[in-house]
Design a protein around this motif. Structure first.
Motif, PDB file in Angstrom:
ATOM      1  N   CYS A 110       0.915  -1.187  -0.122  1.00 38.42           N
ATOM      2  CA  CYS A 110       0.074   0.154  -0.124  1.00 38.42           C
ATOM      3  C   CYS A 110       0.905   1.159  -0.142  1.00 38.42           C
ATOM      4  O   CYS A 110       2.106   1.208   0.412  1.00 38.42           O
ATOM      5  N   ALA A 111       0.286   2.403  -0.428  1.00 38.26           N
ATOM      6  CA  ALA A 111       0.922   3.535  -0.317  1.00 38.26           C
ATOM      7  C   ALA A 111      -0.123   4.731  -0.100  1.00 38.26           C
ATOM      8  O   ALA A 111      -1.255   4.450  -0.467  1.00 38.26           O
ATOM      9  N   VAL A 112       0.202   5.681   0.644  1.00 35.78           N
ATOM     10  CA  VAL A 112      -0.719   6.826   1.078  1.00 35.78           C
ATOM     11  C   VAL A 112       0.016   8.029   0.551  1.00 35.78           C
ATOM     12  O   VAL A 112       1.150   8.126   0.555  1.00 35.78           O
ATOM     13  N   ASN A 113      -1.003   8.896  -0.284  1.00 38.96           N
ATOM     14  CA  ASN A 113      -0.217   9.906  -1.215  1.00 38.96           C
ATOM     15  C   ASN A 113      -1.162  11.150  -0.598  1.00 38.96           C
ATOM     16  O   ASN A 113      -2.478  11.091  -0.541  1.00 38.96           O
ATOM     17  N   ALA A 114      -0.486  12.442  -0.224  1.00 39.43           N
ATOM     18  CA  ALA A 114      -1.319  13.509  -0.013  1.00 39.43           C
ATOM     19  C   ALA A 114      -0.925  14.606  -0.846  1.00 39.43           C
ATOM     20  O   ALA A 114       0.315  14.822  -1.024  1.00 39.43           O
ATOM     21  N   SER A 115      -1.713  15.102  -1.874  1.00 39.72           N
ATOM     22  CA  SER A 115      -1.326  15.916  -2.910  1.00 39.72           C
ATOM     23  C   SER A 115      -2.324  16.797  -3.375  1.00 39.72           C
ATOM     24  O   SER A 115      -3.508  16.242  -3.380  1.00 39.72           O
ATOM     25  N   PRO A 116      -2.217  17.914  -3.830  1.00 36.71           N
ATOM     26  CA  PRO A 116      -3.337  18.733  -4.368  1.00 36.71           C
ATOM     27  C   PRO A 116      -3.952  17.995  -5.576  1.00 36.71           C
ATOM     28  O   PRO A 116      -3.435  17.189  -6.139  1.00 36.71           O
TER      29      PRO A 116
ATOM     30  N   HIS B  42       3.059   6.340  -8.350  1.00 39.31           N
ATOM     31  CA  HIS B  42       4.445   6.432  -8.303  1.00 39.31           C
ATOM     32  C   HIS B  42       4.987   6.151  -7.019  1.00 39.31           C
ATOM     33  O   HIS B  42       6.071   5.377  -6.978  1.00 39.31           O
ATOM     34  N   ILE B  43       4.482   6.491  -5.865  1.00 44.96           N
ATOM     35  CA  ILE B  43       5.134   6.184  -4.411  1.00 44.96           C
ATOM     36  C   ILE B  43       4.968   4.645  -4.280  1.00 44.96           C
ATOM     37  O   ILE B  43       5.893   4.168  -3.964  1.00 44.96           O
ATOM     38  N   LEU B  44       3.857   4.248  -4.703  1.00 46.37           N
ATOM     39  CA  LEU B  44       3.744   2.710  -4.535  1.00 46.37           C
ATOM     40  C   LEU B  44       4.634   1.894  -5.254  1.00 46.37           C
ATOM     41  O   LEU B  44       5.406   0.958  -4.870  1.00 46.37           O
ATOM     42  N   ASP B  45       5.028   2.366  -6.561  1.00 45.59           N
ATOM     43  CA  ASP B  45       6.003   1.742  -7.386  1.00 45.59           C
ATOM     44  C   ASP B  45       7.162   1.833  -6.867  1.00 45.59           C
ATOM     45  O   ASP B  45       7.913   0.849  -6.649  1.00 45.59           O
ATOM     46  N   ASN B  46       7.558   2.739  -6.458  1.00 43.86           N
ATOM     47  CA  ASN B  46       8.992   3.198  -5.516  1.00 43.86           C
ATOM     48  C   ASN B  46       8.894   2.117  -4.365  1.00 43.86           C
ATOM     49  O   ASN B  46       9.879   1.709  -4.078  1.00 43.86           O
ATOM     50  N   LYS B  47       7.843   2.188  -3.641  1.00 52.55           N
ATOM     51  CA  LYS B  47       8.107   1.303  -2.669  1.00 52.55           C
ATOM     52  C   LYS B  47       8.126  -0.370  -3.002  1.00 52.55           C
ATOM     53  O   LYS B  47       8.884  -1.047  -2.417  1.00 52.55           O
ATOM     54  N   MET B  48       7.438  -0.627  -3.813  1.00 52.17           N
ATOM     55  CA  MET B  48       7.623  -2.010  -4.164  1.00 52.17           C
ATOM     56  C   MET B  48       8.928  -2.271  -4.891  1.00 52.17           C
ATOM     57  O   MET B  48       9.309  -3.587  -4.817  1.00 52.17           O
ATOM     58  N   ARG B  49       9.500  -1.178  -5.407  1.00 51.14           N
ATOM     59  CA  ARG B  49      10.932  -1.686  -5.966  1.00 51.14           C
ATOM     60  C   ARG B  49      12.104  -1.277  -5.010  1.00 51.14           C
ATOM     61  O   ARG B  49      13.114  -1.336  -5.258  1.00 51.14           O
ATOM     62  N   GLY B  50      11.689  -0.967  -3.818  1.00 51.66           N
ATOM     63  CA  GLY B  50      12.620  -0.857  -2.706  1.00 51.66           C
ATOM     64  C   GLY B  50      13.310   0.849  -2.810  1.00 51.66           C
ATOM     65  O   GLY B  50      14.368   0.635  -2.196  1.00 51.66           O
ATOM     66  N   LEU B  51      12.684   1.466  -3.547  1.00 54.10           N
ATOM     67  CA  LEU B  51      13.218   3.027  -3.554  1.00 54.10           C
ATOM     68  C   LEU B  51      12.704   3.862  -2.811  1.00 54.10           C
ATOM     69  O   LEU B  51      12.999   5.186  -2.724  1.00 54.10           O
ATOM     70  N   TYR B  52      11.967   3.335  -1.868  1.00 59.11           N
ATOM     71  CA  TYR B  52      10.931   4.341  -1.001  1.00 59.11           C
ATOM     72  C   TYR B  52      10.619   3.403   0.360  1.00 59.11           C
ATOM     73  O   TYR B  52      10.015   2.300  -0.041  1.00 59.11           O
ATOM     74  N   GLU B  53      10.804   3.860   1.408  1.00 59.18           N
ATOM     75  CA  GLU B  53      10.619   3.110   2.468  1.00 59.18           C
ATOM     76  C   GLU B  53       9.513   3.806   3.223  1.00 59.18           C
ATOM     77  O   GLU B  53       9.895   4.900   3.771  1.00 59.18           O
ATOM     78  N   GLY B  54       8.259   3.370   3.543  1.00 63.75           N
ATOM     79  CA  GLY B  54       7.287   4.245   4.057  1.00 63.75           C
ATOM     80  C   GLY B  54       6.871   3.552   5.305  1.00 63.75           C
ATOM     81  O   GLY B  54       6.814   2.357   5.546  1.00 63.75           O
ATOM     82  N   ALA B  55       6.175   4.691   5.947  1.00 62.94           N
ATOM     83  CA  ALA B  55       5.156   4.005   7.127  1.00 62.94           C
ATOM     84  C   ALA B  55       3.967   5.094   7.189  1.00 62.94           C
ATOM     85  O   ALA B  55       4.131   6.178   6.967  1.00 62.94           O
ATOM     86  N   SER B  56       2.878   4.364   7.394  1.00 58.90           N
ATOM     87  CA  SER B  56       1.816   5.000   7.469  1.00 58.90           C
ATOM     88  C   SER B  56       1.637   5.990   8.877  1.00 58.90           C
ATOM     89  O   SER B  56       2.251   5.612   9.740  1.00 58.90           O
TER      90      SER B  56
END
Lengths: 560, 560
Positions: free
Chosen positions: A364-370, A448-462
Motif C-alpha cells: 500500500c501507499a498513502v499520498n497527500a497532494s493537491p 509512483h509512490i507505491l511503485d517506488n515502495k515495491m521496488r525498494g526505492l522508498y521506505e514508507g510508514a503510515s
C-alpha cells in the motif's frame, strides 16, 4: 407474453422499461408497494437538508414530468400499479398474487418475472426503538418525515446510530437543518470502506464542521418520555440526550417473497442469481438490493445495495427476461463515494483490510497532494492505493479530501476493473490542463509512490504505524524537513527536529551518530520527506522511513 | 558519474530530479536557456487573463518556494544553470558545449545526457509576421508580455490565428482582459482532437460568450502601420482590424542540437527514441516536446507536446539515465482537455476521423445527458464514443459541455488504455452519489447507446448526417417527441411534427402511411427519441433513425 416486475424504485423501473423497449410485443406490468415510482432515493439526504427544494424533483424526469403510472404507460408502455403489494409468487403455476390498497387479492400469471423487492433498514431490537422520534432514512415517506421534523428542530440535538454512507449523509443533512448532530459508530471508524488512515481524516473533518463523532461504541437502546425519544443510550452506559435519532445501520435484502416461492437464497442473505441475474428458477430474474452479486476481484458473493448497480442489474434482468439470456452482469468492485460536508470520500476495489482478509499479499501507499495546481485554487486529496505484491495488480484505491475526489475514484475504478498494474498506472495518459488536474495526476502520483515502495526505492510508514511506534515507545528521530515558516505555523509536536530539506545535506552532523537509528522523515505531504530519505540513505543511514502523506495525512492531535 | 540535462521547463527538471533521487552519487547538471526553471507553462493563459495573480505562482512549489537554482541545489541536489544555452553536443567525445549569458563557451563531459530541448511555436512566413503586436504564447516572457499588453487593451480587438488548445485558451484569456477576440482556424473546425459534431458545439459556446470564431479560413498575413500590427488578412482577402494578434498554430520540436549531434530524427520531426526514451546513442536520452512517441493504439509515431507527458517521459529518462534502462514509457493515447469559457472540452484515444484514417471499421455514438441529477444542479455533457466494430474495443471518447467533463474523460482514458470494450463499459462499476454523477454515469450511458447500436437495437444518425440529409433534399419526416411546453420554448424548425412520446402509440395515424418512409425521431437529448424508435419499429416502420444527442447536440441554427 407477459413480464411482471415486482418493485418500483430503481432496479424495477429500469428492468421494466428495458424489457418493454426490447420487446414491444410483451405486456410489462410493474407492481409497486409505495405510492411513488422510480424515486431518486440516493437523493433523500439532500431533500431532508432542504438542498433539494421540492419532492417532485426526486420523482420527475429531467423534462419535469413526474414518473407516475401515466408516465410509465405513455412514455414507457409499462403498466405500473402503485400502492400495490405483491404477497405471493407461485413459481410452479407462474402466478403472482397481489392486492391494491384496500383491495382484494388478485392473481396474474406471468411468462417471466423479475423480483426487485429491495431492502429494509436493519434495526436491531434495541430497547425503545419503537419510540416516536426514532427514524430511518430509506423510503420516500421516511424522507418526507425527516425533512419536516428536521426543519422544525434547528438548535436541537440529533443522534445517528451508524457512521456508514447513509449515516454520514444524514449527519450532514440534519446539520444543514441547524441541528447539532452526533454520529455513533460501533466499529473503530466511520465509513468502513475506508482504511483507518483515511476514515480518521473524514472524522476530523466532520468534527471540524461541528458534528460529534463517537467511534468504537455501539448504541444500546433509546430512552424516552411519554413515548417520545429523549436520549440514546450507548453501550458504555452513557446517554446522549436528543430530540430525534436516526438508525442507519445498513439494510437487509427483502427476500421473503423469493424464499416463499422456493427460490435459492445465498449465504449473504440475498437472492442467489447467476451472471444473467436469473434465480434458480429459469423464468424468474432478480435485481437490485434484494440480490447478492459477485465481487469481481475475489469472486465471493456480496450484498451491494447501491443505486447505480441496481440500475445496471435491472437493465440486465430486463433484457434477459425480454430476449433470453444475452446480457451479463459481471459483478461489483465496490465503487462508492459520498459527500461529508466539504469533503468527499470515495473508494473502489478492496481496502487494505479487505484485501488481507481475502488472502492477498498486500502492498500500500498513502499520498497527500493537491488536485490541481496551486495557482488554480488547489484543494488537497489524500489517497491510498492497495495492490497485490506478487503481480502488482491494483486491488483498490481510496481517496478523501476537499479536492476533486470524484475524478480520482472514477479513474481508479476503471483501473481496478481492467486489472491494471501499479507500473501501468505510473504511466497513465490522462487528460491534463491546469483547471482540472496536476501535470502528474494525483492517482498517478500515488502509483509512483507505491511503485517506488515495491521496488525498494522508498521506505514508507503510515501515520498509524508512526503513531503506534510513539505509543509503544519505539525510539525514533523525527525529522521534519519543511521550512521554518511552515514549522511555525503548524507542527506535530512529537519531539521532531526541523531541518529544512535545502539544508539537510549540510547539517547531517545534527542527526543521530548511529546510522542504524530509526529516522522518520516527513514534510507537509512527504514529497520533501522522500527527498530527505534518499539523501540520508545515500549517506549510509539504513533505517529511514518516510511518513506517508506527511502532516496532511496525520489524523492525530497536533501541537499546532 | 555525471548526468547532464538540457532544458529546464517540464521534462528536464523532472528528469534531473528523478535521476539525482535514484542516484545520489551522480552529479546532475541542468542547463536552462531561460531565466526561469520548472515553469508551469500550461498555466500561462491563466496568468495572461489575470486569474493567476502573480508570476511567482507559476514558478513556486506548493510551499511557496520559487524553483530557482538555489532550490534545485538544496532540495533536489541538482546543479541548475539558468540563462545558459547549450550550443553543441559531441556524442563521440561525450561533451556538451554551452555558454552562460554573456559568457564564453564552456565544455563539460557527461556520462549520460538527457535532451529536453522543448519546442518552438510554429510561425509560417506570413507577410508582416514580424510586426510589433504579433505575439505567441509559449515562454514565460511571452506570457509576461501578453499579460501586460492584454491588461492595457480592454475594449480593443485581438485576433488569434489558430483554434487549437492554446488558441482557444488564449481566446478566453484575452476575453477576460476585456478584449473582443476573433479566432481564425484554417481547418473546418476548432479543436481538431474533436469530431465536428462536438467541436461545433464548442464554437457555438465561444460565440455565445462573445468571441468570434471563423473556421475553414486561413490567415494570409498581417498588416500594419509604423511597424505595428493593425489587422490580420485572411485568405479570402478580408482584413480583420486588430490591436494585437497571437499566432497559435502549434509547435515544432527543437531538434537542432540533436540533429547536429548525429542523433536520429523521426519522420514526424521529433527526436527518435525507444521505449526507454533513449535516442540512437546509448548514452543520450530525450524527453518532452522535442521527441516523438508512439501512439498506444495504432503504434504510429506522433508528436505529443503535452505537459503531463513531458513529466512522465522525463521521469523515465531520468530513471534510465541513473540506473540503466529499467523504466518504460508506453506511449500516448492523446488524452487532453481544455477549458473554453464555461465549457470544458476533452478527448482521449482516437476521434472518428483519426480512427478511420488508421483503418479501423468504426462505430460511434453521440450522447447528450446531464452530469448529475437535476436536483443536484445538473449540467449538460455531450459525448461521442468511438469503437472498433469488429472487436468492440473502445478507441476513443470525446466530451464537451458545461458539466463535469473532467471525470468523464479521465475514466474514459483509463478504459481506452486498458483496451476495454463497449460491452464492458456498459457494466462499469463507478462511484455514484447524487452530488457527483448520475446513477447511470454519462460514460456508461454513452456505452449503452453504442452497444444498442452495435447490436441493431438502435438506429442512429448524427446531427451532421441529419443536416446533410436536409441540405441534400432527402425526404424525411421529422418527429419531435417532447412535450408541448418544451416545443414552445425551443425547437429546430426543420419541418418537424410534434407528437409527445406519451401520445405516440395513439397517434400513429398522423405518421406517413408508407411504413418505409424515413422518420427522424428526436427529443431534447434523444432518450425519448429512442423510445419512439422502438415503438415505431414494433409497428412496422422500418426506416426510423434517432437523431443522436437530440436538440442538445444540434449545432446548427434553430428556429427558436
Amino acid at each position: 407474453m407477459r413480464i411482471i416486475v415486482i418493485g418500483g424504485t430503481a432496479a424495477g423501473p429500469k428492468a421494466a422499461s428495458r424489457a418493454k423497449r426490447l420487446n414491444q410485443g410483451a405486456e410489462v406490468i410493474l407492481i409497486q408497494k409505495a405510492p411513488e415510482l422510480s424515486m431518486a432515493s440516493c437523493g433523500y439526504p439532500y431533500y431532508v437538508s432542504g438542498g433539494v427544494s421540492s419532492r417532485d424533483q426526486l420523482l420527475a424526469t429531467p423534462a419535469g414530468v413526474v414518473r407516475d403510472p401515466l408516465f410509465f404507460a405513455g412514455a414507457k408502455g409499462v403498466k405500473a400499479l402503485v400502492n400495490t403489494e405483491a404477497t405471493a409468487v407461485d413459481a410452479k403455476a407462474k402466478t403472482v398474487t397481489f392486492h391494491r390498497a384496500g383491495g382484494k387479492p388478485e392473481t396474474l400469471d406471468y411468462d417471466k418475472l423479475i423480483l426487485c423487492t429491495g431492502s429494509t433498514p436493519r434495526i436491531p431490537p434495541f430497547p425503545g426503538v419503537g419510540l416516536e422520534g426514532v427514524f430511518t432514512l430509506h423510503s420516500m415517506s421516511d424522507a418526507d418525515i425527516l425533512r419536516s421534523v428536521g426543519a422544525a428542530a434547528a438548535g436541537k440535538h440529533a443522534v445517528i446510530a451508524g457512521g456508514g454512507l447513509i449515516g454520514m449523509e444524514t449527519c450532514e443533512a440534519l446539520a444543514a437543518c441547524g441541528m447539532t448532530v452526533t454520529v455513533v459508530e460501533k466499529l473503530p471508524h466511520i465509513l468502513a470502506f475506508l482504511d483507518p488512515e483515511l476514515s480518521m481524516l473524514v472524522e476530523n473533518h466532520a468534527r471540524a464542521k461541528g458534528a460529534q463523532v463517537i467511534t468504537g461504541m455501539g448504541v444500546a437502546g433509546f430512552e424516552g418520555t411519554d413515548g417520545r425519544v429523549s436520549g440514546v443510550r450507548l453501550e458504555d452506559g452513557r446517554t446522549l440526550p436528543c430530540h430525534l435519532a436516526v438508525v442507519a445501520l445498513g439494510v437487509s435484502p427483502n427476500v421473503q417473497l423469493a424464499r416463499e416461492a422456493g427460490l435459492a437464497i445465498g449465504a449473504t442473505g440475498g437472492i442467489a442469481v447467476d451472471k444473467h441475474m436469473r434465480t434458480c428458477d429459469p423464468d424468474i430474474y432478480a435485481a437490485g438490493d434484494c440480490v447478492e452479486v459477485s465481487c469481481r476481484l475475489t469472486g465471493t458473493k456480496t450484498l451491494a445495495p447501491y443505486g447505480d448497480l441496481a440500475n445496471l442489474e435491472g437493465r440486465v434482468a430486463g433484457e434477459n427476461a425480454a430476449l433470453g439470456d444475452l446480457a451479463i452482469f459481471p459483478g461489483t468492485i465496490h465503487s462508492g463515494i459520498c459527500k461529508v460536508f466539504d469533503f468527499a470520500a470515495g473508494s473502489t476495489g478492496l481496502s487494505e483490510r479487505k484485501a488481507r482478509e481475502a488472502g492477498y499479499d498486500v502492498v500500500c501507499a498513502v499520498n497527500a497532494s493537491p488536485d490541481k495546481p496551486g495557482f488554480m485554487g488547489a484543494k488537497l486529496l489524500i489517497s491510498k492505493m492497495v495492490a497485490d505484491a506478487g503481480t502488482g495488480r491494483i486491488l483498490g484505491f481510496q481517496c478523501v479530501g476537499a479536492g476533486e475526489v470524484n475524478r480520482q475514484v472514477a479513474e481508479a475504478a476503471m483501473a481496478v476493473m481492467a486489472g491494471m498494474t501499479v507500473e501501468e498506472a505510473c504511466m497513465a495518459d490522462l487528460p491534463y490542463a491546469p483547471p482540472f488536474s496536476l501535470a502528474i495526476d494525483h492517482f498517478i502520483a500515488t502509483a509512483h509512490i507505491l511503485d517506488n515502495k515495491m521496488r525498494g526505492l522508498y521506505e514508507g510508514a503510515s501515520s498509524q504505524e508512526v503513531k503506534q511506534g510513539i505509543d509503544d515507545g519505539v525510539e525514533s528521530y523525527f525529522l521534519d524537513v519543511r521550512g521554518p515558516g511552515e514549522f511555525e505555523e503548524m507542527r506535530l509536536g512529537i519531539g521532531e527536529t526541523l531541518i529544512p530539506l535545502g539544508q539537510l545535506r549540510n547539517r547531517l552532523d545534527e542527526l543521530p551518530a548511529d546510522k542504524s537509528a530509526r529516522i522518520v522523515a516527513y514534510c507537509k505531504v512527504s514529497m520533501r520527506g522522500y527527498e530527505a530519505q534518499r539523501v540520508l540513505q545515500a549517506k549510509g543511514y539504513d533505517n529511514v522511513v518516510v511518513m506517508e502523506g506527511g502532516i496532511m495525512a496525520w489524523p492525530f492531535a497536533r501541537e499546532k
